[in-house]
Design an enzyme around this catalytic site. Structure first.
Site, PDB file in Angstrom:
ATOM      1  N   CYS A  87      38.284 -91.558 -37.418  1.00  0.00           N
ATOM      2  CA  CYS A  87      37.151 -92.493 -36.713  1.00  0.00           C
ATOM      3  C   CYS A  87      37.296 -92.005 -35.232  1.00  0.00           C
ATOM      4  CB  CYS A  87      37.246 -93.764 -36.908  1.00  0.00           C
ATOM      5  SG  CYS A  87      35.895 -94.786 -35.973  1.00  0.00           S
TER       6      CYS A  87
ATOM      7  N   HIS B  75      40.209-100.821 -35.678  1.00  0.00           N
ATOM      8  CA  HIS B  75      38.975-100.515 -36.665  1.00  0.00           C
ATOM      9  C   HIS B  75      38.780-101.280 -37.757  1.00  0.00           C
ATOM     10  CE1 HIS B  75      37.115 -97.012 -38.919  1.00  0.00           C
ATOM     11  NE2 HIS B  75      37.614 -97.486 -39.941  1.00  0.00           N
TER      12      HIS B  75
ATOM     13  N   ASN C 204      24.172-102.804 -36.189  1.00  0.00           N
ATOM     14  CA  ASN C 204      24.040-102.619 -37.435  1.00  0.00           C
ATOM     15  C   ASN C 204      25.392-102.705 -38.095  1.00  0.00           C
ATOM     16  OD1 ASN C 204      21.416-101.671 -37.098  1.00  0.00           O
ATOM     17  ND2 ASN C 204      22.024 -99.400 -36.588  1.00  0.00           N
TER      18      ASN C 204
ATOM     19  N   HIS D  10      33.739 -98.320 -37.697  1.00  0.00           N
ATOM     20  CA  HIS D  10      34.338 -99.061 -36.256  1.00  0.00           C
ATOM     21  C   HIS D  10      33.372-100.124 -35.955  1.00  0.00           C
ATOM     22  CE1 HIS D  10      37.520 -99.100 -33.287  1.00  0.00           C
ATOM     23  NE2 HIS D  10      36.542 -99.859 -32.853  1.00  0.00           N
TER      24      HIS D  10
ATOM     25  N   HIS E  96      31.139-101.841 -33.729  1.00  0.00           N
ATOM     26  CA  HIS E  96      30.474-101.304 -32.881  1.00  0.00           C
ATOM     27  C   HIS E  96      28.882-101.813 -32.979  1.00  0.00           C
ATOM     28  CE1 HIS E  96      29.263 -98.086 -35.459  1.00  0.00           C
ATOM     29  NE2 HIS E  96      28.015 -97.739 -34.445  1.00  0.00           N
TER      30      HIS E  96
END
Length: 366
Positions: free
Chosen positions: A74, A140, A180, A191, A193
């Site tokens: 990631c 994460h 989202n 991850h 965000h």
């Protein structure tokens, strides 16, 4: 809040945000980005849809953006020896950086023809603006609902900081903070965000809401936002409330599960919230997200969309609010935007708003 600005290898800005007193003031977040990165593409453009009277952003370079890499690859995790990422530091609290695949950019190519090829009514403009990524945590495997109040409050302050700064960019007309969550929504990186778009135009939703507010005032002399908030605060669709905020399922909800969060005091945007309102926002937002996470056996995919006032127009009419909605209608079943919704923009909902509110109120969050 401590704010530390650095630069990534390709010149993009990265900003570290830390709670007061949590990092040393000198030499904080000094790790260098050691990657050999290509220049950031800035070829986005705006095209005017003359029939609908709306701008469309064309950003074809985004086809090459990173798509669902393995968890151990990631690019939003902290850097570690032998694997540098978008965040050079080995740990962080909240981080904001310019998107590597921006839909809008302050460095966009301005050498464009005035119209689209063969379409004299389709005006062309550079895709001026800014798109940022907001990392809520270095963990994460975490989700916003599990951040805790202190971290959620820091994120609120970051949203307010970025709204004020991006709104000051010449040519920016609206700042949109959103998250989202879930592959069903179309998330390409797992991850935890969110993102922030600084648009060079006022978006269609905000234009439409402002038109409704003004039409209502002309017809009745009333304040549409205030009337809606007052009615919903004592209505059957309230999900949660505290001293500064109310969260309710709208009477004409379009999505299977949809909640709107309004402050009880009119403010145009996140920077206008005082400390108590920001504390209460962190609390009620985590409450509602927890209900979304535990309504079914698995967390609901969702979009959280902050509706803020435009930078220059309609601010005196606006009332800040958050739309939180999911396209999941039942376990294992999604609401697809098919013929009526996608073709005609006419929503047909599969759930009853009063039932949804009752279901969410009944959720027990561990």
């Amino acid at each position: 809040m401590i704010r530390t600005s650095r630069r990534l290898a390709d010149g993009r800005e990265i900003i570290y945000f830390d709670a007061d007193g949590s990092v040393p003031a000198e030499g904080a977040h000094a790790a260098e980005d050691t990657r050999d990165l290509p220049p950031v593409s800035t070829r986005s453009q705006l095209r005017w849809d003359a029939l609908l009277g709306e701008w469309v952003v064309v950003a074809a370079h985004r086809q090459t953006r990173t798509f669902l890499p393995p968890a151990d690859q990631c690019p939003l995790d902290p850097s570690r020896p032998g694997r540098p990422t978008e965040v050079p530091d080995s740990e962080y609290q909240v981080v904001v950086f310019e998107n590597r695949f921006p839909s809008l950019s302050t460095g966009v190519d301005t050498d464009l023809p005035p119209i689209a090829p063969g379409a004299p009514l389709a005006e062309l403009r550079p895709g001026l603006g800014r798109t940022e990524v907001v990392l809520f945590t270095s963990d994460h495997d975490q989700h916003f609902a599990g951040l805790g109040r202190d971290r959620a409050r820091l994120v609120v302050d970051v949203w307010a900081d970025r709204t004020a700064e991006l709104g000051a960019i010449d040519g920016v007309e609206q700042v949109f903070c959103f998250e989202n969550s879930g592959e069903e929504i179309g998330v390409t990186l797992s991850h935890p965000h969110g993102q922030i778009y600084a648009y060079p135009f006022v978006t269609p939703r905000v234009e439409r809401l402002l038109t409704s507010v003004r039409r209502h005032r002309e017809a009745t002399g009333g304040d549409l936002f205030a009337e809606v908030v007052e009615a919903e605060r004592s209505g059957p669709r309230v999900v949660a409330a505290n001293d500064s905020w109310v969260a309710f399922v709208p009477a004409a909800a379009r999505w299977p599960y949809e909640v709107q969060l309004f402050p009880t005091r009119r403010v145009p945007d996140l920077p206008a919230l005082d400390d108590a309102e920001r504390d209460d926002l962190a609390a009620i937002y985590l409450d509602v997200l927890g209900r979304f996470a535990h309504r079914f056996d698995t967390p609901m995919p969702y979009i959280a969309a902050w509706n803020q006032a435009p930078v220059r127009t309609g601010r005196e009419d606006w009332w800040l609010h958050l739309q939180l909605f999911s396209l999941r209608r039942a376990p294992g079943k999604l609401k697809y935007l098919a013929g009526s919704e996608s073709g005609m923009g006419a929503f047909i909902t599969d759930t009853n708003p009063e039932d949804v509110a009752e279901q969410l109120r009944a959720v027990v969050v561990p």
